[in-house]
Design a protein around this motif. Structure first.
Motif, short mmCIF file in Angstrom:
data_model
loop_
_atom_site.label_atom_id
_atom_site.label_comp_id
_atom_site.label_asym_id
_atom_site.label_seq_id
_atom_site.Cartn_x
_atom_site.Cartn_y
_atom_site.Cartn_z
N GLY A 1 57.35 13.30 -9.97
CA GLY A 1 58.21 14.46 -10.06
C GLY A 1 57.44 15.76 -10.22
O GLY A 1 57.87 16.82 -9.76
N LEU A 2 56.26 15.69 -10.87
CA LEU A 2 55.45 16.90 -11.03
C LEU A 2 55.03 17.46 -9.68
O LEU A 2 54.94 18.68 -9.50
CB LEU A 2 54.22 16.60 -11.88
CG LEU A 2 54.46 16.28 -13.37
CD1 LEU A 2 53.15 15.89 -14.03
CD2 LEU A 2 55.07 17.48 -14.08
N HIS A 3 54.75 16.56 -8.74
CA HIS A 3 54.35 17.01 -7.40
C HIS A 3 55.56 17.47 -6.59
O HIS A 3 55.47 18.45 -5.85
CB HIS A 3 53.63 15.87 -6.67
CG HIS A 3 52.39 15.40 -7.35
ND1 HIS A 3 51.27 16.19 -7.48
CD2 HIS A 3 52.09 14.22 -7.98
CE1 HIS A 3 50.32 15.53 -8.14
NE2 HIS A 3 50.80 14.34 -8.45
N LEU A 4 56.68 16.78 -6.76
CA LEU A 4 57.86 17.12 -5.97
C LEU A 4 58.60 18.33 -6.52
O LEU A 4 59.18 19.11 -5.75
CB LEU A 4 58.82 15.92 -5.94
CG LEU A 4 58.32 14.67 -5.23
CD1 LEU A 4 59.27 13.50 -5.50
CD2 LEU A 4 58.20 14.92 -3.73
N HIS A 5 58.58 18.49 -7.85
CA HIS A 5 59.37 19.55 -8.48
C HIS A 5 58.52 20.27 -9.54
O HIS A 5 58.81 20.16 -10.74
CB HIS A 5 60.63 18.97 -9.12
CG HIS A 5 61.49 18.20 -8.18
ND1 HIS A 5 62.31 18.81 -7.27
CD2 HIS A 5 61.63 16.85 -8.01
CE1 HIS A 5 62.94 17.88 -6.56
NE2 HIS A 5 62.55 16.69 -6.99
N PRO A 6 57.51 20.99 -9.12
CA PRO A 6 56.67 21.68 -10.12
C PRO A 6 57.44 22.66 -10.98
O PRO A 6 57.06 22.93 -12.12
CB PRO A 6 55.62 22.39 -9.24
CG PRO A 6 56.22 22.48 -7.88
CD PRO A 6 57.08 21.27 -7.74
N GLU A 7 58.58 23.18 -10.47
CA GLU A 7 59.38 24.11 -11.26
C GLU A 7 60.02 23.43 -12.46
O GLU A 7 60.45 24.09 -13.40
CB GLU A 7 60.45 24.76 -10.37
CG GLU A 7 61.64 23.87 -10.02
CD GLU A 7 61.33 22.82 -8.94
OE1 GLU A 7 62.21 21.99 -8.65
OE2 GLU A 7 60.20 22.86 -8.38
#
Length: 441
Positions: free
Chosen positions: A176-182
């Protein structure tokens, strides 16, 4: 906008975060129930609309038992209308009819196979029913279909963690950190929660240091980092990091958090972290050092709390709430003279602080000056008439000071006056004091 399933800045949750999975259920329900309406109200026939409107309003008011028959009639008439179906299944769940609610969600998912919110809701209900495999299946299907939202990833990670697959759960959140850094802040907090619940507290400080390097202006990450160090007895590091946080956010010029209690607090497990007394969770605390002191006090380490707070008080860096808290700590640990002096300074600066007069009364009680103590209690009640602790304080003082007088027969003017005052305070207390708190008298 924060994602519901992972936005709770807990390090991870309040009062028994062992209920982490139940948090997912609530969050997933919020996601599902906030989905855009799939039918216009004008399309609902008039007769059914009446039942649905009444049931919907009762549901919103929390009167689920009353809402159920109305929603049932609406659903029987129009089972294919998603809005009616969702209200009906919500009422069923609230009243304990989980299997019936799942049947409704199965029909909705069959009719709308591409609906993310319906699958999320069904996954949540399956998880609540103990059907972890089915819950996980829906979540993984959503991921395969390209719906790897933070909600989906967070829910999948928590299920995996509940099964003991900690590394796999952490890997899901790292995806998720890579897909949704926001949404990185919330994903890191979810990782901290999982590590905590798995008993791997030692891994949290390094994780939070990594998180802060990527999101340096997120106060939740600093708080979690500081508290996790303190929980691991790395006290000097915790204090040093708290001071660094003070400087960092002072440089940013960030506004202080809202008044205590206005946000849902966060914490580690109850034996590691308790509700923050003078500062809220969810927002930057007014002082990271005060927050750390609260952590120590709640863990039964009052001296560490005092060691942090006293220098701040001498510098004039404490506002009313932590000043009162420090005074209570001093009085509770037998340092009555220091506590009494601080109470006097508090009342000099904040003369209308009811809690200050309450502590002033406690100082008088400590030297058995009950007449003066009751006068101070009266002042406290006058300033804070709806504070349950203050109200219990005056009742307790009257019982201890007037016990012999109150036992005298009726007709004695002094006795009747005291009994009338005692009864008046007791009557108010019945409406302000929670039932479980009466043992403090």
């Amino acid at each position: 906008m924060p994602h519901p399933t992972i936005s709770l800045p807990e390090v991870v949750t309040r009062k028994g975060v062992g209920t982490g999975l139940s948090c997912v259920l609530v969050a997933l329900f919020l996601v599902a129930s906030s989905a855009p309406a799939q039918i216009d109200d004008n399309d609902v026939p008039h007769g059914v609309a009446g039942d649905w409107i009444v049931g919907h309003r009762l549901l919103l008011e929390g009167k689920t038992a009353d809402a159920l028959p109305y929603l049932h009639m609406a659903y029987r008439a129009l089972p294919d209308v998603p809005r009616i179906a969702m209200d009906f299944q919500a009422a069923l769940v609230a009243e304990g009819y989980l299997r019936d609610a799942l049947n409704i969600m199965d029909q909705l998912v069959t009719a709308h196979p591409d609906s993310v919110s319906f699958r999320l809701r069904r996954s949540a209900l399956n998880l609540q029913a103990g059907n972890e495999d089915k819950a996980l299946s829906d979540l993984r299907l959503l991921r395969d279909q390209g719906h790897a939202t933070p909600e989906v990833l967070g829910a999948e990670a928590r299920i995996l963690a509940s099964r003991g697959n900690i590394e796999q759960a952490l890997d899901v959140l790292r995806d998720g950190l890579h897909l949704h850094p926001e949404s990185g802040t919330f994903l890191y907090l979810d990782m901290s929660r999982i590590l905590q619940q798995a008993g791997r507290m030692e891994a949290i400080p390094d994780l939070m240091e990594e998180a802060r390097s990527r999101y340096p202006d997120e106060p939740d990450l600093w708080q979690v980092n500081i508290r996790s160090l303190a929980a691991l007895e790395r006290h000097d590091e915790a204090v040093t990091l708290a001071r660094q946080a003070e400087l960092h956010f002072a440089t940013l010029g960030a506004e202080p958090g809202p008044p205590a209690g206005s946000e849902e607090p966060f914490e580690l497990e109850p034996d590691l972290l308790a509700e923050s007394a003078p500062v809220p969770g969810h927002a930057q605390p007014e002082s990271f050092l005060v927050d750390l002191a609260d952590f120590y006090a709640q863990r039964g380490q009052p001296q560490r709390a005092v060691d942090i707070l006293q220098p701040l008080e001498s510098e004039g860096a404490l506002d009313l709430t932590p000043s009162l808290w420090l005074a209570r700590l001093l009085l509770a640990t037998g340092r009555v003279e220091e506590g009494a002096a601080l109470v006097d300074r508090i009342l000099l600066e904040w003369p209308s602080a009811g809690r200050g007069w309450f502590l002033k009364a406690k100082v008088s009680e400590s030297i058995d000056d009950w007449s003066t103590a009751i006068d101070y209690h009266r002042r406290a009640v006058e300033l804070e008439p709806y504070d349950p602790e203050i109200r219990l304080g005056i009742l307790r003082a009257m019982l201890l000071a007037w016990e012999r007088d109150l036992r005298q027969p009726e007709g004695t003017p002094d006795r009747d006056r005291k009994m009338e005052e005692f009864r008046r305070h007791a009557t108010v207390a019945t409406t302000t004091v929670p039932d479980g708190n009466w043992h403090h008298i």
